[in-house]
Design an enzyme around this catalytic site. Structure first.
Site, PDB file in Angstrom:
ATOM      1  CB  CYS A 122      -1.006  -0.012   1.143  1.00  0.00           C
ATOM      2  SG  CYS A 122      -0.281   0.208   2.751  1.00  0.00           S
TER       3      CYS A 122
ATOM      4  CB  CYS B 287      -2.513  -1.606   4.975  1.00  0.00           C
ATOM      5  SG  CYS B 287      -1.634  -0.878   3.635  1.00  0.00           S
TER       6      CYS B 287
END
Lengths: 131, 395
Positions: A35, A104
């Site tokens: 990410c 993330c």
């Protein structure tokens, strides 16, 4: 309902402890290549306590809020206490994170732990290193 | 606080005349268009009228228009329905790398069903080269689907040129014209396509309705089985209020297109010119000129799109981003990656989509709000640090 809690929004809009420490005792970097979030933590240690914690973060609102929260939770703690900060305790303090961001963006605790490990791996001049 | 909405690609307000055109069908005229009594007549007339209004906007015939539930459904119906109808002839399908997921994932489904799919690349402006399409064609190619314009980067594709290539080869051509229909001139004859998807939520019409224009005589396997609504190609009782809204929005788009385009192009050009002057290290994404009128998209270096979006939201400004963090799947926009941008640069994606309500003052306000938002994030960005210290920004 907004996707972020009030706590997350508070830490995102007014992040605590942003910046760098000159001559830090430890630096820890953590990043998520998927990410793209990246966090760098800087620590200053005195008498086994985190005298100062600062961070720089590239990432979304959650990533910035997480970094800010970790820095606040860690400041003043002993190294052993600070090592107990986990992604879960950070998310709890932030009154939750969106499900897809739990892993993330929630890398602040790891970055801090890396900074502490970095400090521990360095040769020490003595308990008081003249600061 | 001033409110500035620049996320019209995601959702846009209904034109007041569209709302008005829908209201009777949310009230007294509630009949089922398939019913034979007076109640049915009122609803049927609305659906028939809308067929005509949509057809006039795109230069087709009323009976070539199939109403669906969304632009996504239109794309699914075209890609799967046209491929399935021709599978005896061949099982090769071509799409571009920057199609909307409703086309890309439909193609992926076809692959699971035994079709072969080729993806043609785009250049750095997000534009398909017709020669690249020509070079992937095979004897068993039965369908090509390439969008008219991309909603994320605004670039308009050379559809008419591609259709010339395909006509020589006798290959069916579908275009996803959801981003363009009602916004810029779309004429099915000039484009030379066999099928075209559109949706009114891109031109001041309602959500929950779309249309597929399908050239007369082209065979299609329906995806939804049931009654014989829409000539048997899309079963299910019609969403009459939304269809009436689509019809009205189409009529208004035809009447106001030039003035809307002039207004939006002027504002968009200001965004494209002035934002890079106000904020350094900003890249325009998509084609600099040949793009949608109200569309200004950028990548801002060293910061992340969602964080920018949220800071702007706190100033009353609505935008969107193609960054990984903004997407639910946490993946960077496939469009930006297909254009050759790195994941790191794609993270700084920010997208302003304007509508007729936007004014020059709105643009002023956004251009004022951007530099402090970016500065704030850069001050806490380790990537910006690295850039300042080493002069290197790229991984």
């Amino acid at each position: 309902m907004p996707i972020y809690s009030e706590r997350v929004m508070d830490h995102f809009t007014n992040p605590r402890n942003v910046g760098e420490i000159e001559n830090p005792d430890g630096v820890g970097e953590e990043g998520n290549p998927v990410c793209g979030d990246m966090m760098t933590f800087y620590i200053k240690v005195k008498d086994n306590r985190l005298e100062d914690v600062k961070f720089k973060t590239f990432g979304c609102g959650a990533a910035i809020a997480v970094s800010s929260m970790v820095s606040e939770m860690a400041k003043g703690k002993t190294l052993e206490e600070a090592m107990k900060i986990t992604p879960q305790t950070v998310a709890d303090e932030l009154e939750g994170l969106p499900k897809n961001k739990l892993h993330c963006s929630n890398l602040g605790a790891q970055a801090l732990q890396k900074a502490i490990q970095d400090y521990r791996s360095k040769p020490k001049k003595g308990d008081n290193n003249g600061d | 606080m001033r409110k500035v909405y620049m996320d019209n690609a995601a959702a846009m307000p209904l034109h007041p005349e569209v709302t008005e055109a829908m209201l009777p069908y949310l009230g007294d005229v509630f009949g089922n268009p398939s019913s034979l009594h007076d109640w049915g007549d009122g609803a049927r007339e609305a659906v028939e009228a809308a067929h005509g209004q949509v057809a006039r906007l795109i230069g087709g015939n009323a009976d070539e228009v199939i109403f669906t539930g969304s632009g996504t459904e239109s794309n699914n119906l075209a890609v799967k329905g046209l491929a399935l109808a021709q599978q005896k002839k061949g099982k090769h399908v071509v799409v571009s790398a920057i199609e909307h997921f409703s086309v890309l994932h439909s193609a992926r489904t076809l692959a699971k069903w035994g079709f072969e799919v080729s993806e043609v690349p785009v250049d750095r402006h997000g534009v398909v080269d017709p020669d690249d399409v020509r070079s992937v064609l095979r004897d068993d190619t039965v369908l090509v689907s390439i969008m008219h314009a991309n909603g994320e980067v605004g670039s308009i594709q050379p559809i008419a040129e591609i259709s010339k290539v395909l006509r020589e080869r006798g290959v069916l051509f579908h275009t996803d014209a959801v981003a363009t229909t009602g916004t810029i001139p779309v004429e099915v004859g000039e484009l030379g396509v066999d099928a075209l998807s559109l949706a009114p939520n891109q031109f001041y019409g309602p959500k929950g309705v779309g249309a597929l224009w399908l050239r007369k005589g082209v065979r299609l396997i329906p995806l939804i089985d049931g009654g014989i609504q829409e000539g048997g190609r899309r079963a299910g009782t019609e969403n009459v209020p939304a269809i009436a809204g689509l019809g009205k929005a189409s009529e208004l788009a035809g009447i106001h297109m030039t003035e809307r385009m002039n207004h939006l192009t002027r504002l968009r050009n200001r965004m494209l010119t002035e934002l890079p002057q106000k904020v350094d290290h900003v890249i325009i994404t998509g084609h600099p000129e040949n793009r949608l009128p109200g569309h200004a998209s950028f990548c801002v270096r060293f910061v992340e799109g969602e964080a920018m979006l949220m800071l702007l939201n706190s100033r009353g400004i609505a935008v969107s981003s193609g960054s990984a963090c903004t997407s639910r799947a946490l993946k960077a926009s496939h469009v930006l990656i297909a254009m050759g941008l790195s994941h790191e640069i794609a993270q700084g994606s920010i997208l302003f989509t304007l509508a007729t309500d936007n004014t020059g003052q709105d643009v002023d306000y956004v251009l004022e709000a951007m530099p402090p938002a970016v500065d704030r994030l850069r001050q806490m960005s380790p990537l910006y640090d690295k850039y300042l210290k080493t002069g290197k920004g790229d991984r």
